[in-house]
Write a protein that holds these residues in place. Structure first.
Motif, PDB file in Angstrom:
ATOM      1  N   VAL A 550     -20.541  35.985  43.092  1.00 39.63           N
ATOM      2  CA  VAL A 550     -19.811  35.850  42.003  1.00 39.63           C
ATOM      3  C   VAL A 550     -20.718  36.214  40.713  1.00 39.63           C
ATOM      4  O   VAL A 550     -20.107  36.836  39.816  1.00 39.63           O
ATOM      5  N   LEU A 551     -21.869  35.802  41.061  1.00 43.57           N
ATOM      6  CA  LEU A 551     -22.824  35.933  39.726  1.00 43.57           C
ATOM      7  C   LEU A 551     -23.201  37.464  39.783  1.00 43.57           C
ATOM      8  O   LEU A 551     -23.678  37.848  38.468  1.00 43.57           O
ATOM      9  N   ASN A 552     -22.650  38.424  40.375  1.00 40.69           N
ATOM     10  CA  ASN A 552     -22.848  39.737  40.158  1.00 40.69           C
ATOM     11  C   ASN A 552     -21.977  40.378  39.257  1.00 40.69           C
ATOM     12  O   ASN A 552     -21.818  41.402  38.830  1.00 40.69           O
ATOM     13  N   LYS A 553     -20.745  39.351  39.026  1.00 40.40           N
ATOM     14  CA  LYS A 553     -19.627  40.090  38.405  1.00 40.40           C
ATOM     15  C   LYS A 553     -19.842  39.856  36.774  1.00 40.40           C
ATOM     16  O   LYS A 553     -20.583  39.196  36.248  1.00 40.40           O
ATOM     17  N   SER A 554     -18.473  40.129  36.024  1.00 42.16           N
ATOM     18  CA  SER A 554     -18.574  40.306  34.681  1.00 42.16           C
ATOM     19  C   SER A 554     -19.057  38.674  34.280  1.00 42.16           C
ATOM     20  O   SER A 554     -18.252  37.945  34.239  1.00 42.16           O
ATOM     21  N   PRO A 555     -20.133  38.716  33.398  1.00 38.68           N
ATOM     22  CA  PRO A 555     -20.756  37.626  32.958  1.00 38.68           C
ATOM     23  C   PRO A 555     -20.033  36.708  31.850  1.00 38.68           C
ATOM     24  O   PRO A 555     -19.693  35.489  31.974  1.00 38.68           O
ATOM     25  N   GLU A 556     -18.953  37.399  31.161  1.00 41.16           N
ATOM     26  CA  GLU A 556     -17.932  36.598  30.216  1.00 41.16           C
ATOM     27  C   GLU A 556     -17.139  35.944  30.937  1.00 41.16           C
ATOM     28  O   GLU A 556     -16.292  35.101  30.316  1.00 41.16           O
ATOM     29  N   ASP A 662     -25.976  24.422  35.562  1.00 38.59           N
ATOM     30  CA  ASP A 662     -25.347  25.692  35.389  1.00 38.59           C
ATOM     31  C   ASP A 662     -26.235  26.816  35.714  1.00 38.59           C
ATOM     32  O   ASP A 662     -27.077  26.916  34.799  1.00 38.59           O
ATOM     33  N   MET A 663     -25.825  27.477  36.617  1.00 33.87           N
ATOM     34  CA  MET A 663     -26.825  28.582  37.159  1.00 33.87           C
ATOM     35  C   MET A 663     -26.912  29.841  35.998  1.00 33.87           C
ATOM     36  O   MET A 663     -27.989  30.347  36.103  1.00 33.87           O
ATOM     37  N   ALA A 664     -25.887  30.007  35.121  1.00 37.51           N
ATOM     38  CA  ALA A 664     -26.022  31.106  34.154  1.00 37.51           C
ATOM     39  C   ALA A 664     -27.192  30.804  33.160  1.00 37.51           C
ATOM     40  O   ALA A 664     -27.563  31.526  32.405  1.00 37.51           O
ATOM     41  N   ARG A 665     -27.485  29.620  33.090  1.00 32.37           N
ATOM     42  CA  ARG A 665     -28.431  29.262  32.051  1.00 32.37           C
ATOM     43  C   ARG A 665     -29.878  29.861  32.299  1.00 32.37           C
ATOM     44  O   ARG A 665     -30.572  30.157  31.453  1.00 32.37           O
ATOM     45  N   LEU A 666     -30.021  30.449  33.405  1.00 35.56           N
ATOM     46  CA  LEU A 666     -31.223  30.946  33.771  1.00 35.56           C
ATOM     47  C   LEU A 666     -31.503  32.415  33.319  1.00 35.56           C
ATOM     48  O   LEU A 666     -32.414  32.800  33.310  1.00 35.56           O
ATOM     49  N   MET A 667     -30.115  32.945  33.187  1.00 39.18           N
ATOM     50  CA  MET A 667     -30.081  34.425  32.740  1.00 39.18           C
ATOM     51  C   MET A 667     -30.416  34.310  31.105  1.00 39.18           C
ATOM     52  O   MET A 667     -30.258  33.397  30.130  1.00 39.18           O
ATOM     53  N   PRO A 668     -30.780  35.675  30.699  1.00 47.11           N
ATOM     54  CA  PRO A 668     -31.221  35.675  29.289  1.00 47.11           C
ATOM     55  C   PRO A 668     -29.841  35.554  28.415  1.00 47.11           C
ATOM     56  O   PRO A 668     -28.774  36.080  29.014  1.00 47.11           O
ATOM     57  N   ARG A 669     -30.099  35.040  27.341  1.00 41.32           N
ATOM     58  CA  ARG A 669     -28.680  34.949  26.392  1.00 41.32           C
ATOM     59  C   ARG A 669     -27.915  36.198  26.286  1.00 41.32           C
ATOM     60  O   ARG A 669     -26.826  36.352  26.141  1.00 41.32           O
ATOM     61  N   LEU A 701     -31.728  34.911  44.522  1.00 42.75           N
ATOM     62  CA  LEU A 701     -30.998  34.835  43.308  1.00 42.75           C
ATOM     63  C   LEU A 701     -31.702  34.343  42.174  1.00 42.75           C
ATOM     64  O   LEU A 701     -31.466  34.957  41.091  1.00 42.75           O
ATOM     65  N   ILE A 702     -32.369  33.390  42.493  1.00 40.26           N
ATOM     66  CA  ILE A 702     -33.242  32.661  41.446  1.00 40.26           C
ATOM     67  C   ILE A 702     -34.056  33.816  40.634  1.00 40.26           C
ATOM     68  O   ILE A 702     -34.130  34.028  39.356  1.00 40.26           O
ATOM     69  N   HIS A 703     -34.663  34.565  41.468  1.00 38.50           N
ATOM     70  CA  HIS A 703     -35.711  35.703  40.906  1.00 38.50           C
ATOM     71  C   HIS A 703     -34.696  36.694  40.256  1.00 38.50           C
ATOM     72  O   HIS A 703     -35.346  37.075  39.092  1.00 38.50           O
ATOM     73  N   ARG A 704     -33.605  36.884  40.768  1.00 40.56           N
ATOM     74  CA  ARG A 704     -32.819  38.008  39.865  1.00 40.56           C
ATOM     75  C   ARG A 704     -32.572  37.580  38.499  1.00 40.56           C
ATOM     76  O   ARG A 704     -32.552  38.380  37.633  1.00 40.56           O
ATOM     77  N   LEU A 705     -32.089  36.238  38.592  1.00 39.15           N
ATOM     78  CA  LEU A 705     -31.510  35.681  37.252  1.00 39.15           C
ATOM     79  C   LEU A 705     -32.928  35.719  36.131  1.00 39.15           C
ATOM     80  O   LEU A 705     -32.546  35.910  35.082  1.00 39.15           O
ATOM     81  N   ALA A 706     -34.083  35.352  36.891  1.00 41.19           N
ATOM     82  CA  ALA A 706     -35.091  34.990  35.954  1.00 41.19           C
ATOM     83  C   ALA A 706     -36.054  36.207  35.951  1.00 41.19           C
ATOM     84  O   ALA A 706     -37.322  35.968  35.329  1.00 41.19           O
ATOM     85  N   TYR A 707     -35.716  37.181  36.178  1.00 46.68           N
ATOM     86  CA  TYR A 707     -36.841  38.279  36.625  1.00 46.68           C
ATOM     87  C   TYR A 707     -37.344  38.887  35.187  1.00 46.68           C
ATOM     88  O   TYR A 707     -38.718  39.350  35.083  1.00 46.68           O
ATOM     89  N   ARG A 708     -36.719  38.852  34.177  1.00 45.65           N
ATOM     90  CA  ARG A 708     -37.209  39.288  32.797  1.00 45.65           C
ATOM     91  C   ARG A 708     -37.898  38.162  31.872  1.00 45.65           C
ATOM     92  O   ARG A 708     -38.651  38.368  31.040  1.00 45.65           O
ATOM     93  N   ARG A 709     -38.182  36.837  32.588  1.00 48.15           N
ATOM     94  CA  ARG A 709     -38.744  35.870  31.775  1.00 48.15           C
ATOM     95  C   ARG A 709     -40.316  35.990  31.849  1.00 48.15           C
ATOM     96  O   ARG A 709     -40.860  36.462  32.905  1.00 48.15           O
TER      97      ARG A 709
END
Length: 793
Positions: A550-556, A662-669, A701-709
């Motif tokens: 699911v987290l691969n899909k449209s973020p909005e 909320d897992m999306a919190r790990l992603m960049p804004r 998945l966590i690494h993918r969400l946070a890789y740019r941090r």
């Protein structure tokens, strides 16, 4: 072709046949024109190569049959005042439905620049499968649609979902013979065992057999008619057959079939509603056999096309380069006599529009296909009535989903008069601890009831069938027509609907970009019986990967929540059930789980999405030496147990505990609306300290969400790594290195200076893991220090 059935049962006058045929020919002309033309839409001059699109995309084969159905649905809707919704199952039937919505005027009302005249016709043609235009299949952009034309296999379950709790609605569902071969479609024939003739609407399946898929014959079209008849009767339907290739004769037969079907539906509903008949109805189904690519080129380049698989897509492919193909195309298009169907300005003439209903009765204008305009706010009661008391973290236990079940029971009760909330799942409502809902509504069931059965109810609003595809389709159809619901499933088996949720997410993403589509209630998943507590069922039941999907899909559109206890589950569910135009995935346990947060604290924590649990750490207002992060109920318990061990064994170590809901919190804004800015993320997780992250699912998945941090190089994630079996609950986390002892060892390994100073502590942790292995093999249960553990800071 075989002779037409009911040919002696004429119900139409010659004038009615003539006007129906005019409408059908106009729709066929418009469907073909969309595939080929970008100019000269009314053929007011000889056809030239520059009038033809440079890329020919679209599908002709199914369009004439769909046009026939649309034309005849118009007739009965207008004659009877029927409240109807149509679902177009055959793949890529877009040219047909676009053509008909343009003819009836709804397309031009929705898109005023595509006016119902010659200029608008040219725009209609040019935009089809053209850059900046519209897709080749029925899509969110198509007025009157709730079903993506490429979703082969889901049309019938969508139709039943739309009919549930819509007692005055007739849902006509055209099923292509190709999609009829799919597993989801085959299972959804059983939906008639759940349709209440008293409080639900009716579904009229129209099985369109044109004989071929892309390149092969279709199974049902090649069955002898008696065998197909037996199959459909076995499914509980009463078949009505229409077969032929002579248009005027087929018009009469199709009109008779639709009248017979609607008369039968009215009789069945009246018998149940007025006379109290409780026997399960045998609903009608129309079997329509017409040639694939009907009225198109009979032969191209010396090979047959009409009535074969070659008519599936673009019958004449080389029109720009091949003068003979161009000549054939012009002959084909002129065979419909557009000069008789459209006036000098390109508007449909009166005969073409004679069968078209008015206002919202038009199939392209029905509010049921724009469900957000019918949506009412869901009455979600105050969470304080259901919250569990938490005086001190980690001292009491509750089953989170059982607590949620109490909330859902109240919602079910509060919607009993308006009937716009349903709970669906594959035979798992009670297993997932949601059985409290049965005190407000039973399980829908129109079949035989035995004395041993429980909670079966002819008017029930809980839907259970052991087909995740059917559950998903029901709920999608229900939501898209303006209602609310929740899908509960075992976590490992929700993957069965991966493709279906893909399509729904794409639908929502596109719909959000269309100002005329009103927001609908979110598609809410509750995934329980999850990976860490499937120790008894074993490896086959252990898969937390739906979240990744699911987290691969449209973020909005997508949201994923992992509440760690009962009160946070209530808070997350409250938010999800009130939301619109999202797919919300909630992963929560059904087994006894420690209560960590009071209701007020849970609300605040869920609103943040991720936050520091001060009471669990040892920062004491200073800078941490290490961050212990967690997401999910079992990982949270293991992190808190590890924090407790560190507090006791390394009291000078400054530990910060961070919980993520909320897992999306790990992603960049910039990548997700819920994402944290770098400033927020660095403040929470630090820029340079080790972060040991215990995660519910696959660690990458966590690494993918946070890789740019900034601090990603310091991030070490523990999670499920496909090590499963039938074992004890704690052994599951040990096998996957997610256990408290392993987490303490990770801290010692990664905090500078601890490797030597805390070597003995690390050795104790390793020894505990060894003791665990020996204990479970002797006793079959977890170590007492694990089984009896509680938070005691």
């Amino acid at each position: 072709m075989p002779k037409v059935e009911h040919q002696d049962a004429t119900v139409l006058t010659d004038d009615e046949v003539r006007t129906l045929d005019a409408h059908w020919r106009a729709a066929n002309y418009l469907a073909a024109g969309q595939i080929y033309l970008m100019a000269n839409p009314l053929l007011r001059e000889p056809l030239r190569p520059e009038h033809i699109k440079p890329r020919l995309l679209g599908h002709w084969g199914t369009s004439p049959g769909l046009n026939l159905v649309y034309t005849h649905l118009n007739r009965v809707i207008k004659a009877r005042g029927t409240d109807a919704l149509a679902i177009w199952g055959p793949g890529h039937g877009g040219p047909s439905v676009l053509a008909n919505s343009w003819l009836e005027g709804t397309y031009s009302e929705t898109y005023p620049d595509v006016s119902r005249d010659g200029e608008g016709m040219e725009r209609l043609f040019r935009q089809f499968s053209f850059p900046g235009g519209v897709p080749s299949h029925v899509a969110p952009e198509t007025p009157g649609s709730i079903h993506e034309g490429g979703e082969l296999g889901y049309s019938l379950s969508h139709a039943y979902g739309a009919a549930f709790d819509n007692p005055d609605l007739v849902v006509a569902c055209v099923i292509g013979d190709g999609e009829a071969e799919t597993g989801p479609l085959a299972a959804s024939w059983h939906s008639n065992k759940f349709l209440d003739p008293v409080r639900d609407g009716a579904v009229l399946p129209i099985l369109h057999l044109n004989g071929y898929k892309i390149a092969n014959p279709t199974v049902l079209a090649r069955l002898p008619e008696h065998e197909l008849d037996e199959l459909l009767r076995g499914y509980g339907h009463a078949p009505i057959h229409v077969t032929g290739d002579d248009p005027l004769t087929v018009h009469r037969a199709m009109a008779h079939a639709l009248d017979e079907a609607l008369d039968r539906i009215a009789l069945l509903q009246n018998s149940a509603r007025e006379d109290g008949v409780t026997e399960r109805p045998r609903w009608p189904v129309i079997v329509l056999r017409t040639p694939k690519g009907w009225t198109g080129p009979a032969e191209v380049d010396g090979v047959p096309v009409e009535g074969t698989w070659r008519a599936h897509q673009v019958p004449l492919a080389g029109v720009r380069e091949n003068p003979e193909h161009l000549r054939q195309l012009e002959t084909w298009l002129r065979s419909y006599h557009p000069e008789r169907l459209f006036d000098a300005d390109g508007r449909p003439v009166a005969d073409v529009l004679a069968c078209v209903p008015e206002g919202d009765h038009r199939l392209g204008a029905t509010p049921h296909a724009n469900g957000g305009v019918l949506l009412r706010e869901l009455p979600v009661p105050s969470l304080d009535r259901f919250a569990v008391p938490v005086d001190k973290p980690g001292t009491t236990l509750h089953e989170p989903t059982r607590i949620l079940g109490d909330l859902l029971q109240e919602i079910m009760k509060d919607t009993s008069h308006r009937r716009d909330f349903r709970l669906v799942g594959p035979d798992e409502t009670a297993s997932n601890r949601l059985q409290a809902v049965f005190d407000a509504s039973g399980k829908a069931w129109q079949g035989i009831v035995l004395p041993v059965d429980e909670h079966l109810d002819r008017h029930g609003r809980v839907l259970e069938i052991l087909s995740e595809h059917t559950c998903q389709g029901w709920l999608e159809g229900y939501l898209l027509t303006g209602r609310h619901g929740l899908f509960s499933s075992y976590e490992a088996f929700v993957h069965i609907v991966d493709s279906m949720v893909n399509q729904h997410i794409k639908w929502l993403k596109t719909s959000r970009e269309l100002p005329w589509r009103a927001p609908i209630a979110s598609l809410n998943y509750l995934l329980t019986s999850h990976v860490w507590r499937q120790d008894h069922n074993g490896f086959s039941h252990q898969d937390p990967g739906f979240v990744d999907h699911v987290l691969n899909k449209s973020p909005e559109v997508v949201r994923v929540y992992l509440p760690p206890d009962a009160n946070t589950l209530l808070s997350v569910a409250d938010h999800a059930l009130r939301s619109k135009d999202y797919v919300n995935v909630i992963v929560a346990g059904k087994q006894p789980c420690f209560d960590w947060l009071s209701m007020d604290a849970a609300r605040a924590h869920c609103a943040r999405g991720a936050g520091i649990w001060d009471w669990a750490g040892t920062e004491n207002g200073g800078e941490p030496d290490v961050v212990l992060a967690c997401a999910g109920d079992v990982p949270t318990q293991e992190v808190l147990a590890a924090a407790q061990l560190l507090r006791r064994n390394l009291p000078d170590l400054a530990v910060r505990v961070v919980n993520v809901v909320d897992m999306a919190r790990l992603m960049p804004r910039e990548e997700h609306p819920h994402g944290m800015s770098d400033f927020e993320y660095d403040g929470l997780f630090t820029k340079d300290k080790p972060v040991i992250f215990a995660y519910h699912g696959y660690p990458w998945l966590i690494h993918r969400l946070a890789y740019r941090r900034t601090g990603h190089k310091n991030l070490h994630v523990r999670g499920y790594k496909e090590s499963g079996t039938t074992t004890t609950p704690f052994d599951m986390v040990v096998r996957n290195d997610l256990d408290r002892y392993r987490l303490v060892m990770d801290v010692i390994d990664r905090v500078p200076g601890l490797a030597v100073r805390a070597a003995s502590v690390r050795q104790q942790m390793a020894d505990a893991r060894s003791r665990h292995q020996a204990w479970i093999r002797e006793h079959g249960t977890d170590l007492p220090e694990v089984a009896d553990w509680g938070w005691n800071a």
